[in-house]
Scaffold this motif. Structure first.
Motif, PDB file in Angstrom:
ATOM      1  N   ASP A  46       9.336  36.329 -36.705  1.00 48.28           N
ATOM      2  CA  ASP A  46      10.749  35.968 -36.711  1.00 48.28           C
ATOM      3  C   ASP A  46      10.941  34.575 -37.311  1.00 48.28           C
ATOM      4  O   ASP A  46      11.814  34.363 -38.164  1.00 48.28           O
ATOM      5  CB  ASP A  46      11.284  36.003 -35.276  1.00 48.28           C
ATOM      6  CG  ASP A  46      12.793  35.787 -35.184  1.00 48.28           C
ATOM      7  OD1 ASP A  46      13.503  36.146 -36.135  1.00 48.28           O
ATOM      8  OD2 ASP A  46      13.242  35.264 -34.158  1.00 48.28           O
ATOM      9  N   GLY A  47      10.103  33.631 -36.899  1.00 49.35           N
ATOM     10  CA  GLY A  47      10.194  32.281 -37.436  1.00 49.35           C
ATOM     11  C   GLY A  47       9.820  32.196 -38.903  1.00 49.35           C
ATOM     12  O   GLY A  47      10.478  31.504 -39.689  1.00 49.35           O
TER      13      GLY A  47
ATOM     14  N   SER B  33      12.641  33.523 -41.016  1.00 53.21           N
ATOM     15  CA  SER B  33      13.755  32.575 -41.054  1.00 53.21           C
ATOM     16  C   SER B  33      13.471  31.464 -42.057  1.00 53.21           C
ATOM     17  O   SER B  33      14.324  31.103 -42.877  1.00 53.21           O
ATOM     18  CB  SER B  33      14.006  31.982 -39.665  1.00 53.21           C
ATOM     19  OG  SER B  33      14.531  32.963 -38.794  1.00 53.21           O
ATOM     20  N   ASP B  34      12.245  30.941 -42.002  1.00 53.79           N
ATOM     21  CA  ASP B  34      11.880  29.855 -42.920  1.00 53.79           C
ATOM     22  C   ASP B  34      11.897  30.316 -44.372  1.00 53.79           C
ATOM     23  O   ASP B  34      12.398  29.607 -45.255  1.00 53.79           O
ATOM     24  CB  ASP B  34      10.486  29.317 -42.577  1.00 53.79           C
ATOM     25  CG  ASP B  34      10.449  28.593 -41.239  1.00 53.79           C
ATOM     26  OD1 ASP B  34      11.525  28.206 -40.747  1.00 53.79           O
ATOM     27  OD2 ASP B  34       9.344  28.432 -40.684  1.00 53.79           O
TER      28      ASP B  34
ATOM     29  N   ASP C  78      17.595  32.178 -43.768  1.00 55.38           N
ATOM     30  CA  ASP C  78      18.544  32.717 -42.795  1.00 55.38           C
ATOM     31  C   ASP C  78      17.990  32.436 -41.398  1.00 55.38           C
ATOM     32  O   ASP C  78      16.977  33.000 -40.995  1.00 55.38           O
ATOM     33  CB  ASP C  78      18.723  34.217 -43.020  1.00 55.38           C
ATOM     34  CG  ASP C  78      19.691  34.864 -42.039  1.00 55.38           C
ATOM     35  OD1 ASP C  78      20.162  34.178 -41.112  1.00 55.38           O
ATOM     36  OD2 ASP C  78      19.975  36.060 -42.206  1.00 55.38           O
ATOM     37  N   ASP C  79      18.653  31.577 -40.639  1.00 54.30           N
ATOM     38  CA  ASP C  79      18.147  31.161 -39.337  1.00 54.30           C
ATOM     39  C   ASP C  79      18.470  32.126 -38.202  1.00 54.30           C
ATOM     40  O   ASP C  79      17.998  31.934 -37.075  1.00 54.30           O
ATOM     41  CB  ASP C  79      18.706  29.781 -38.961  1.00 54.30           C
ATOM     42  CG  ASP C  79      18.159  28.683 -39.854  1.00 54.30           C
ATOM     43  OD1 ASP C  79      17.044  28.859 -40.379  1.00 54.30           O
ATOM     44  OD2 ASP C  79      18.841  27.658 -40.028  1.00 54.30           O
TER      45      ASP C  79
ATOM     46  N   SER D 156      18.205  34.826 -35.595  1.00 56.13           N
ATOM     47  CA  SER D 156      17.040  35.498 -35.016  1.00 56.13           C
ATOM     48  C   SER D 156      17.139  37.012 -35.196  1.00 56.13           C
ATOM     49  O   SER D 156      18.230  37.589 -35.207  1.00 56.13           O
ATOM     50  CB  SER D 156      16.932  35.174 -33.524  1.00 56.13           C
ATOM     51  OG  SER D 156      15.888  35.909 -32.920  1.00 56.13           O
TER      52      SER D 156
ATOM     53  N   LYS E 163      16.393  40.227 -44.359  1.00 58.63           N
ATOM     54  CA  LYS E 163      15.618  38.983 -44.403  1.00 58.63           C
ATOM     55  C   LYS E 163      14.314  39.163 -45.178  1.00 58.63           C
ATOM     56  O   LYS E 163      13.860  38.252 -45.874  1.00 58.63           O
ATOM     57  CB  LYS E 163      15.340  38.472 -42.987  1.00 58.63           C
ATOM     58  CG  LYS E 163      16.604  37.987 -42.288  1.00 58.63           C
ATOM     59  CD  LYS E 163      16.350  37.473 -40.890  1.00 58.63           C
ATOM     60  CE  LYS E 163      15.755  36.090 -40.886  1.00 58.63           C
ATOM     61  NZ  LYS E 163      15.777  35.463 -39.542  1.00 58.63           N
TER      62      LYS E 163
END
Length: 479
Positions: free
Chosen positions: A86-87, A90-91, A95-96, A98, A175
């Motif tokens: 997930d992290g 996002s990185d 797109d932050d 969750s 994502k």
């Protein structure tokens, strides 16, 4: 026909497995082109509830074979990666938001199932939780805030598994798309017509448009449609890879009338060849509903009315009677890749330059971070990361899901469970008669098929002439 600049890897397929592999390879420095239609018309991932369920999916039959236990190890290991995944996404995507939409899972045993299947699988779940020393607790379903079933469908007992969450499958795919492009990968909106072979090795793919994508490696991760691309391979390779069928499933997104949602996954144990009735909260009053799994020789694009009717009826009766007033936002259809022996096809496909990552049945999205790491390690020449995947190499003899007697028993039990969940109303002496007839019929079916090899229960119950022919051809290659 035109040929594009050669890449290190072409990944065929853009569901959760293919997209995850493409992203992982790209961030390890490979030049990657990923091919798949942007609308993902047949992908299981788009219709998935995306439960990260390792123990909630455990069944009695899973624990009856070494290969089933290896698959459980695979699921258990995969679950550990999701917080980091997930992290990472996002990185890399920018797109932050969750991926997680539900924390924890309630597994409920209700009155709609059968004792051999529902109660048996509930015991198997609890046994596996204890074996792996996984935190859980018994709960009283009457104390759950959101649950409000029909009294005739009420839950009798429940388990709370705090470590089993769920993610938004649509957000995951978006994502993965963004992360791949931002890492320098290429995305081709199209469909592969055939593999390109040069000098006995696979050197790329030809698209329906006629364009050729050249690459040092081709990874086929196109779900239930993966093996159609292998038809041009030599027979001594193609026939020794388990054929696949589609586990067609229907799910629905609804908006609850009062916009109230459970905070966790609520599900039953697996039953009637399917993944159990389940609901998963999404955002803004949207609830995911799922339950169905129907074996089909070919993938399906649209839902059958009867399957949708069954799903919604089960949800209203067994989860919350007020779902009858919910707004139906969308109906989703997915096709799970189900190999002839029920186990994944991961690794070299028996031809230089060609790899498979498919056959994951109900677990592809859940296993996708693990499969991405494993496939990247294989292409780096490191031999893969996980010993439990060694049995699942694509070119293999049939793996056993249990003894023939166990498989026949499982087939009969699940067929009977289907009747109970459909609320059949038959005189009391008929169920044991039906059970005896089914046992004789399925025993004769598998004995005629092959003297030693027996397919999993789902394929025994769904046997058609086409599935029969595919199985006998595969068995003949290993006899």
């Amino acid at each position: 026909m035109s040929e594009r600049q050669q890449q290190d890897v072409v990944v065929v397929g853009n569901g959760a497995v293919g997209a995850s592999i493409a992203f992982e390879l790209c961030r390890r420095g490979f030049g990657v082109t990923r091919v798949g239609r942007s609308d993902r018309p047949y992908a299981a991932s788009r219709a998935a509830g995306a439960m990260l369920g390792c123990f909630g999916e455990v069944t009695t039959s899973l624990l009856e074979s070494d290969h089933g236990r290896a698959k459980l190890d695979m699921d258990h290991q995969a679950r550990r990666y999701w917080e980091q995944w997930d992290g990472d996404l996002s990185d890399s995507s920018g797109d932050d938001a969750s991926l997680f939409t539900a924390k924890g899972t309630f597994v409920l045993l209700n009155t709609m199932g059968s004792a051999p299947v529902d109660s048996g699988n509930m015991h198997a779940i609890e046994s596996a939780l204890g074996e792996y020393e996984e935190p859980y607790e018994a709960i009283d379903p009457e104390e759950l805030d959101w649950l409000a079933p029909n009294d005739l469908s009420r839950s009798l007992k429940g388990l709370w598994i705090p470590g089993e969450h769920a993610v938004d499958s649509h957000r995951l795919l978006a994502k993965l798309d963004q992360a791949l492009v931002r890492r320098g990968g290429q995305v081709v909106d199209g469909q592969v017509r055939r593999l390109v072979l040069t000098g006995g090795r696979v050197t790329g793919v030809e698209l329906e448009s006629g364009d050729v994508l050249s690459a040092g490696h081709v990874i086929v991760a196109a779900g239930a449609q993966s093996l159609t691309l292998l038809d041009g391979l030599e027979d001594d390779v193609r026939r020794r890879i388990p054929p696949m069928v589609s586990g067609y499933g229907v799910s629905a997104l609804v908006e609850t009338e009062d916009r109230a949602l459970p905070s966790s996954v609520i599900r039953t144990p697996n039953r009637a060849f399917a993944c159990g009735l389940h609901c998963v909260p999404r955002a803004d009053g949207v609830l995911y509903l799922g339950a169905t799994n129907i074996i089909s020789r070919e993938p399906r694009r649209f839902a059958a009315v009867g399957d949708l009717q069954f799903l919604l009826g089960c949800a209203v009766d067994q989860l919350h009677t007020n779902l009858a007033e919910a707004s139906l936002l969308s109906v989703q259809v997915g096709n799970r890749p189900v190999p002839a022996d029920g186990f994944p096809l991961v690794g070299s496909a028996g031809v230089e330059g060609l790899w498979l990552a498919t056959g994951t049945y109900r677990d592809g999205l859940h296993q996708s971070p693990l499969l991405a790491r494993h496939m990247a390690s294989l292409l780096e020449g490191k031999g893969g990361e996980y010993d439990f995947l060694s049995s699942f190499t694509p070119v293999r003899a049939p793996l056993a899901t249990g003894t023939r007697e166990q498989i026949v028993r499982t087939t009969v039990d699940h067929m009977m469970a289907t009747g109970y969940e459909h609320k059949w109303n038959v005189v009391s002496e008929w169920p044991p008669r039906i059970e005896r007839h089914l046992r004789r019929y399925y025993t004769a079916t598998v004995e005629e098929l092959h003297p030693r090899f027996t397919p999993p229960a789902e394929l025994v119950a769904a046997m058609t002439d086409e599935i029969h022919d595919a199985l006998t051809g595969y068995y003949r290659a290993w006899s």
